[in-house]
Design an enzyme around this catalytic site. Structure first.
Site, mmCIF file in Angstrom:
data_model
loop_
_atom_site.group_PDB
_atom_site.id
_atom_site.type_symbol
_atom_site.label_atom_id
_atom_site.label_comp_id
_atom_site.label_asym_id
_atom_site.label_seq_id
_atom_site.Cartn_x
_atom_site.Cartn_y
_atom_site.Cartn_z
ATOM 1 C CG HIS A 177 6.150 -2.434 5.236
ATOM 2 N ND1 HIS A 177 4.945 -1.795 5.403
ATOM 3 C CD2 HIS A 177 6.875 -1.632 4.437
ATOM 4 C CE1 HIS A 177 4.935 -0.658 4.715
ATOM 5 N NE2 HIS A 177 6.115 -0.527 4.126
ATOM 6 C CG ASP B 59 3.954 4.156 6.089
ATOM 7 O OD1 ASP B 59 3.519 5.047 5.350
ATOM 8 O OD2 ASP B 59 4.004 2.949 5.756
ATOM 9 C CD GLU C 294 -5.106 -5.970 11.031
ATOM 10 O OE1 GLU C 294 -6.081 -5.289 10.730
ATOM 11 O OE2 GLU C 294 -4.424 -6.598 10.208
ATOM 12 C CD GLU D 132 -0.714 6.447 5.743
ATOM 13 O OE1 GLU D 132 -1.060 6.609 4.572
ATOM 14 O OE2 GLU D 132 0.101 5.569 6.101
HETATM 15 C C1 NOJ Z 1 1.571 4.883 3.269
HETATM 16 C C2 NOJ Z 1 2.467 5.782 2.475
HETATM 17 O O1 NOJ Z 1 1.925 7.084 2.486
HETATM 18 C C3 NOJ Z 1 2.544 5.195 1.096
HETATM 19 O O2 NOJ Z 1 3.183 6.059 0.205
HETATM 20 C C4 NOJ Z 1 3.225 3.848 1.165
HETATM 21 O O3 NOJ Z 1 3.217 3.233 -0.104
HETATM 22 C C5 NOJ Z 1 2.510 2.927 2.150
HETATM 23 N N1 NOJ Z 1 2.172 3.557 3.375
HETATM 24 C C6 NOJ Z 1 3.353 1.705 2.458
HETATM 25 O O4 NOJ Z 1 4.448 2.079 3.251
#
Ligand code: NOJ
Length: 561
Positions: free
Chosen positions: A108, A205, A212, A247
């Site tokens: 995003h 991230d 998706e 992640e």
């Molecule tokens: C994962 C990040 O670790 C987190 O801190 C963040 O709010 C969300 N992704 C959205 O980018």
């Protein structure tokens, strides 16, 4: 195996240190950390011994999600410094033999990003398809939101154009449409710039979310894993050693897809499963939940790696535990409702959860460094910082780094009310916990951590080897081995406040049917070697929350002892 491979695949046994430029060190005195401050702390990081710095988002941002809401992928937030400062920082880090990776958010942008500002102007705006829109009223998606309580749907109506846009996270974070080739090009171009400026890769991230694409425009040409592998090929064309640390908080079986065929998608992934089961094991003072999860960890390609961690900047998520298991961890480490977040996690750091028990804290970090994978630290862990629950939500653990017991913990010269975040108070606050004090005290957690780091760096078995949980009867103990080339390490961790005796044995394979008479388990953290029988069996004692690292040593072994 050539030894040079250990440097080619540098991430396999790196030590990653995550920090937020906003909260690390303030040079210009405005109350917010900056790259000027970071540059002054590079030698601190080098002294600790970490090998790779992970920068949390530093791009221009309205900062409604701590920088994970970006308005310009090519820029630097002016409150953190200039592009020149970032390059100076990267050069200084590299000069000390370390690497730098940075967060990159593909899922995003901020709703303030010029692309979104354009996109919402009209249905035929050239940027419209940079985002994901729907014409009809969306169904109830309250169960799919990532931040329950802060979000109630993953679709929000854009009143101007009368359509709804997708946002897997907060509504000010519209999801990019990565099925759109133009978006893919933009992402690659931006990554290319940062690689050119010296970054060694990216922490990606929210990977499953951005991959998706079902039901999104252009999804016909958009095989998501092909996209990820193409992006990985792109970064490695630009920079051979660049990595993606992803992640992906999913069970192992589903995570595997994200390493890709022949390891060609994400280079590394955080091991959320081991992390969560470790907390269950800690709560129960019983190592078996962790042993079970680790034993079920699937093999991965040599080029890939797991990133191990104890804490990060988000809540300590326990979403993969059952409701009862999570309740056990909550009861042990965060019974107060105020310590819990989103019904699934704890907004605390480790030492405060463990009531500051130094033996238990050290056992956990010894475990972190001894588990197969690449240890990843969150700033302040090396000195034992706690949290400030007065800070909202996840910011409880994002307090300023505690450098000294002086003004504003040595973080900033600004008036206290101008600090970007409140300091920790009380037992874990700067009066008791700070880097200057820790570095002066040879028995401090900092020195313990530096020793673990030094040991880890000299034990390629841990990052490279074949991992195995060794059978023994003490339920409070995790006993494991890591074999690499001809070398075997044995590691023991006691999760209980009671002493434990471990009767264990090496699994001798056909290459080593018998050990010579004088073989020992050489103590790598102290001076208490343990006898090894010819059949590989041994007996060792562990103190309450004890931890021990050994390497099998045989006469004639001329490695440093
Ligand atoms: C994962 C990040 O670790 C987190 O801190 C963040 O709010 C969300 N992704 C959205 O980018």
């Amino acid at each position: 195996m050539r030894i040079s491979q250990t440097s080619d695949l540098w991430w396999k046994n790196a030590i990653v240190y995550c920090l937020d430029p906003e909260t690390f060190s303030d040079h210009d005195g405005d109350g917010c950390g900056d790259f000027g401050g970071l540059i002054q702390r590079v030698d601190y990081l080098a002294a600790l011994g970490v090998t790779c710095v992970w920068l949390m988002p530093f791009y221009p941002s309205p900062d409604r999600d701590d920088g994970y809401d970006i308005t310009d992928f090519y820029g630097v937030d002016p409150k953190l410094g200039t592009l020149g400062d970032v390059v100076e920082f990267i050069r200084s880090v590299k000069d000390r033999g370390m690497r730098v990776i940075a967060d990159f958010v593909i899922n995003h942008t901020s709703d303030q990003h010029p692309w979104f500002q354009e996109a919402r102007k009209s249905l035929d705006n050239p940027y419209r398809d940079y985002y994901v829109w729907r014409k009809d009223t969306p169904p109830d998606t309250s169960k799919q939101v990532v931040f329950p309580g802060e979000q109630d749907s993953i679709w929000t109506k854009d009143e101007a154009s009368g359509e709804w846009y997708l946002h897997r996270f907060a509504k000010h974070q519209p999801d990019l449409n990565i099925a759109n080739p133009k978006v893919r090009d933009e992402i690659a171009k931006a990554m290319g710039v940062w690689l050119q400026l010296g970054l060694d890769g990216f922490r990606l991230d929210a990977v499953p979310f951005f991959l998706e694409t079902e039901g999104q425009p252009n999804d016909g040409d958009a095989e998501p894993h092909e996209y990820l592998s193409a992006l990985r090929r792109f970064i490695n064309r630009r920079e051979g050693g660049a990595i993606f640390l992803g992640e992906v908080n999913l069970p192992y079986k589903e995570q595997l897809k994200y390493f890709g065929v022949d390891g060609g998608e994400l280079t590394m992934m955080f091991d959320f499963m081991a992390m969560q089961s470790m907390y269950l094991a800690l709560a129960r003072q019983d190592a078996r939940p962790l042993a079970k999860v680790l034993s079920g960890r699937p093999p991965i390609h040599t080029d890939n790696q797991w990133a191990m961690f104890v804490r990060n900047h988000d809540e300590l998520t326990l979403d993969k535990l059952s409701d009862d298991e999570r309740a056990e961890v909550f009861a042990a480490f965060g019974a107060d409702k105020d310590m819990q977040l989103y019904g699934r996690g704890l907004r605390r750091r480790l030492p405060s959860m463990l009531d500051g028990d130094p033996d238990r804290v050290r056992m956990v970090y010894s475990l972190l460094f001894s588990l197969p994978g690449t240890p990843t630290l969150f700033y302040g862990e090396e000195i034992g910082m706690g949290e400030n629950l007065e800070q909202p939500g996840r910011s409880a653990v994002r307090t300023p780094m505690q450098w000294t017991d002086g003004r504003n913990a040595g973080f900033s010269d600004a008036p206290a009310d101008r600090l970007i975040a409140r300091l920790v108070e009380g037992e874990f606050g700067p009066d008791n916990v700070n880097a200057a004090k820790a570095m002066r005290d040879p028995n401090s957690l900092w020195h313990f951590m530096a020793r673990l780091i030094q040991r880890y760096r000299a034990c390629p078995e841990l990052g490279w080897g074949r991992f195995e949980v060794l059978k023994q009867r003490a339920t409070s103990v995790l006993l494991h081995s890591c074999n690499w080339q001809d070398s075997v390490m044995v590691l023991a961790h006691n999760f209980s406040p009671e002493e434990a005796t471990v009767e264990g044995g090496l699994n001798l394979d056909s290459g080593h049917p018998k050990l010579p008479k004088d073989a020992v388990l050489l103590d790598l953290l102290g001076n208490r070697n343990v006898e090894l029988s010819e059949d590989g069996s041994f007996s060792l004692d562990l103190e309450p929350y004890g931890y021990r690292w050994f390497r099998v040593w045989q006469p004639g072994d001329n490695r440093l002892r």
